[in-house]
Design an enzyme around this catalytic site. Structure first.
Site, mmCIF file in Angstrom:
data_model
loop_
_atom_site.group_PDB
_atom_site.id
_atom_site.type_symbol
_atom_site.label_atom_id
_atom_site.label_comp_id
_atom_site.label_asym_id
_atom_site.label_seq_id
_atom_site.Cartn_x
_atom_site.Cartn_y
_atom_site.Cartn_z
ATOM 1 C CG ASN A 8 -1.767 1.220 1.348
ATOM 2 O OD1 ASN A 8 -1.905 1.994 0.407
ATOM 3 N ND2 ASN A 8 -2.375 1.419 2.521
ATOM 4 C CE LYS A 10 -0.244 3.267 4.810
ATOM 5 N NZ LYS A 10 -0.077 3.422 6.275
ATOM 6 C CG HIS A 92 -5.704 1.632 5.686
ATOM 7 N ND1 HIS A 92 -5.251 2.563 6.597
ATOM 8 C CD2 HIS A 92 -4.667 0.792 5.452
ATOM 9 C CE1 HIS A 92 -3.992 2.295 6.895
ATOM 10 N NE2 HIS A 92 -3.614 1.222 6.229
ATOM 11 N N GLY A 168 2.769 2.191 11.032
ATOM 12 C CA GLY A 168 3.744 3.255 10.875
ATOM 13 C C GLY A 168 4.449 3.686 12.143
#
Length: 245
Positions: A8, A10, A92, A168
């Site tokens: 992903n 982002k 998400h 993250g």
């Protein structure tokens, strides 16, 4: 079960980032897992073209619930399918939290993905506060029951467990915590879908790296990973892909 590794990107990537797609193509032929990359909308067309005649699959990060209409700035599942996308990440935590997407919205988008013939990667996961309260399984169960469309099956559904507090942050749940939630997800899928529920891939996401991927992939009911930052560079993503073999 063959593992699925999904990247992903982002809100990252420019035209020059297509070099990473090109590098990943070379890994797909010998990889013992399925590989999906979900770039931002601006790069999807180029990524699909780059990935042509390889086993690398391109996905998207979101879609609108409607097929078309006056929805400025949105992209429909049908448009994404037309562009060559095969997977869509939905629900998400960054969408649930920053855009107020509740289970009903995620459900509507998942229905749209299936309507367009695409595979929905539905994300679930608890916050740090919810885990500290001992509600992780309850929260994930509510998200599953509220976000999965009727008629979903192992061919059009993937579940990604991403504890919000691990995304993250560099923090990773213990093996016991990951296994507990993944096993609970498997039970819920089997209760809802019968034997087919045992075939739905369940991915783990949240600070997955090449260094911790082997241990994570060795856990029960972990069928791959949804990878954020570590998927932006093919050299780092390759280590995770190798661990899935």
């Amino acid at each position: 079960m063959r593992k699925l590794i999904a990247g992903n990107w982002k809100m990252n990537g420019f035209v020059s980032s297509q070099a990473e797609i090109e590098a990943l193509k070379g890994l797909t032929g010998s990889a013992a897992c399925d590989i999906v990359v979900c770039p931002p909308f601006t790069l999807i067309d180029r990524a699909v073209e780059r990935a042509r005649e390889s086993h690398l699959v391109i996905g998207a990060q979101d879609c609108h619930a409607q097929a078309c209409g006056a929805h400025t700035g949105d992209v429909s599942a049908e448009m994404l399918a037309d562009a060559g996308v095969r997977y869509i990440i939905l629900g998400h935590s960054e969408r649930r939290m920053s855009y107020g997407e509740d289970n009903d919205i995620v459900l509507a988008k998942a229905i749209a993905a299936h309507r367009a013939g695409l595979i929905a990667i539905i994300c679930v996961g608890e916050t740090r506060h919810e885990r500290d309260e001992g509600r992780a399984i309850e929260v994930v169960g509510d998200q599953l029951s509220g976000s999965i469309p009727q008629g979903a099956n192992s061919a059009n559904l993937v579940i990604a467990y991403e504890p919000v507090w691990a995304i993250g942050t560099g923090l990773v749940p213990t093996s016991e915590q990951i296994e507990e939630v993944h096993s609970a997800i498997r039970r819920l899928l089997e209760e809802r879908m019968g034997r087919d529920g045992s075939l739905v891939k369940i991915l783990y996401g949240g600070s997955v790296k090449a260094s911790n991927a082997p241990a994570i992939f060795g856990l029960s009911n972990v069928n791959g990973a949804l990878v954020g930052g570590a998927s932006l560079k093919a050299s780092e993503f390759a280590g995770i892909i190798s661990a899935a073999g």
